[in-house]
Design an enzyme around this catalytic site. Structure first.
Site, short mmCIF file in Angstrom:
data_model
loop_
_atom_site.label_atom_id
_atom_site.label_comp_id
_atom_site.label_asym_id
_atom_site.label_seq_id
_atom_site.Cartn_x
_atom_site.Cartn_y
_atom_site.Cartn_z
N LYS A 147 0.84 -1.19 0.00
CA LYS A 147 0.00 0.00 0.00
C LYS A 147 0.88 1.25 0.00
O LYS A 147 2.09 1.19 0.23
CB LYS A 147 -0.91 0.00 1.23
CG LYS A 147 -0.16 0.07 2.56
CD LYS A 147 -1.11 -0.01 3.75
CE LYS A 147 -0.32 0.07 5.05
NZ LYS A 147 -1.20 0.03 6.23
N TYR A 206 13.56 31.42 4.88
CA TYR A 206 12.36 32.11 5.33
C TYR A 206 12.38 32.39 6.83
O TYR A 206 12.85 31.59 7.62
CB TYR A 206 11.12 31.26 5.00
CG TYR A 206 10.75 31.24 3.54
CD1 TYR A 206 10.51 32.42 2.84
CD2 TYR A 206 10.64 30.03 2.86
CE1 TYR A 206 10.16 32.41 1.50
CE2 TYR A 206 10.29 30.00 1.51
CZ TYR A 206 10.05 31.19 0.84
OH TYR A 206 9.71 31.17 -0.49
#
Length: 369
Positions: free
Chosen positions: A38, A264
């Site tokens: 999965k 940032y």
């Protein structure tokens, strides 16, 4: 291994084969093996991983959702596929592609029976999921009579297996709880055998269960993270091989002066003259902001280089002061050193989350056969 010229997730199929064989060596020769693929095979490449495992002789696959199973069938996978968390809106497609549903509640059982009837199915293979303590999905122990009643006189489906999921098989401090789950599961399976008049095969163990509770392997085991190189304990990790190596390159090198900031919000401020490098990957690629600000390191020429400042969407910055390197040189984010487990631990998370988060925009390359 090849040298990176861009950001790539290099997948070692020989390492996958090694892990599969190692885990196989821990179970009985008659015990079947279900490979959990999965989430794009835990962020690797579901199709290539499944085809390799099929060639190695795996008995079953498990996926979370129907669309994952459909992708495997479209890639030519013939091995039985269990869908762990199907939804009624996908039942018709599930049947069309020969996938096998986990039936985990009275509603799901009822609706799948009706879909199977509408589509003219007889003895369609299905699996019953019971909750023994994880408290996510599953019938309760006292649902056995309800299930038997719902199936009485019906031939649309056949119960192929009964299974459950251990909550803490990697944590030996929770051994008593885990043994209680095993006991509960055995009791449920025996009651179901009596009510159904036949004996569906049983599976309970995940990767850590295979290692720590081999006496409860029943007819099949399931492994996900172990196939990809992680056993949830150092002794086992040493015997497994990480399948994925995330690599990138240095885009640009900067010299900065004392008190200059990087990135940032000026999250990093230099205490002296430093040399920094910018790499072309970021939180859009699966390296989230939690790995920034000196918590985590990558390797450049085998030497550690800390991630500094905030991780950007498409870029991270690292401190390469004192490391001999040039623009265009390779940088290893995780692989053998640091491993995905070690990298993830610096930010308080686990290898599962890290490797499953690697974006589809990161190119996958393959070594081994």
């Amino acid at each position: 291994m090849s040298k990176a010229t861009e950001t790539v997730l290099e997948i070692d199929l020989d390492a996958l084969a090694h892990n599969y064989r190692f885990l196989r060596s821990r179970i009985g020769s008659e015990t079947q093996f279900m490979g959990v693929v999965k989430a794009f095979a835990y962020g690797n490449d579901m199709l290539r991983i499944a085809l390799k495992l099929e060639a190695l002789g795996i008995d079953y696959f498990a996926v979370a959702y129907v669309k994952e199973g459909v992708a495997l069938r479209n890639a030519g996978v013939k091995t039985p596929i269990l869908v762990l968390h199907p939804q009624p809106s996908n039942f018709s497609e599930l049947i069309a592609y020969g996938l096998e549903p986990s039936l985990y509640s009275p509603r799901i059982l009822r609706e799948f029976l009706e879909t199977a009837k509408e589509l003219g199915q007889t003895d369609y293979p299905t699996h019953l999921k019971f909750n023994t303590g994880l408290n996510r999905l599953g019938f309760w122990e006292n649902d056995v009579d309800h299930i038997a009643g719902a199936l009485k006189g019906r031939d649309e489906i056949k119960i192929c297996s009964v299974f459950s999921h251990l909550a803490a098989s990697e944590d030996l401090r929770e051994r008593e709880f885990t043994l209680g789950q095993i006991t509960s599961f055995r009791k449920i399976a025996e009651a179901l055998d009596e009510k159904l008049g036949h004996s569906p095969f049983r599976h309970l163990l995940n990767t850590s269960g295979i290692i720590n509770y081999p006496e409860a392997q029943f007819n099949m085991v399931r492994s996900g993270i172990g196939l990809y190189g992680f056993g949830n304990e150092a002794e086992i990790d040493a015997q497994l091989k990480p399948v994925a190596t995330l690599k990138t390159i240095i885009s640009q090198i900067h010299k900065i002066e004392p008190a200059e900031s990087v990135g940032y919000n000026r999250a990093y401020s230099s205490e002296g003259y430093r040399t920094i490098a910018t790499l072309p990957l970021g939180h859009a690629d699966g390296i989230s902001r939690q790995y920034g600000n000196g918590k985590t390191y990558v390797t450049v020429g085998g030497e550690k280089a800390c991630i500094i400042g905030n991780v950007c969407m498409d870029m991270i910055m690292i401190d390469i002061s004192g490391i001999e390197c040039r623009e265009g040189d390779e940088v290893v984010i995780f692989g053998k050193n640091p491993t995905a487990e070690a990298f993830a631990a610096t930010a308080g998370t686990i290898s599962y989350e890290l490797i499953a988060s690697i974006s589809q925009r990161v190119k996958r390359t393959f070594i081994g056969v």
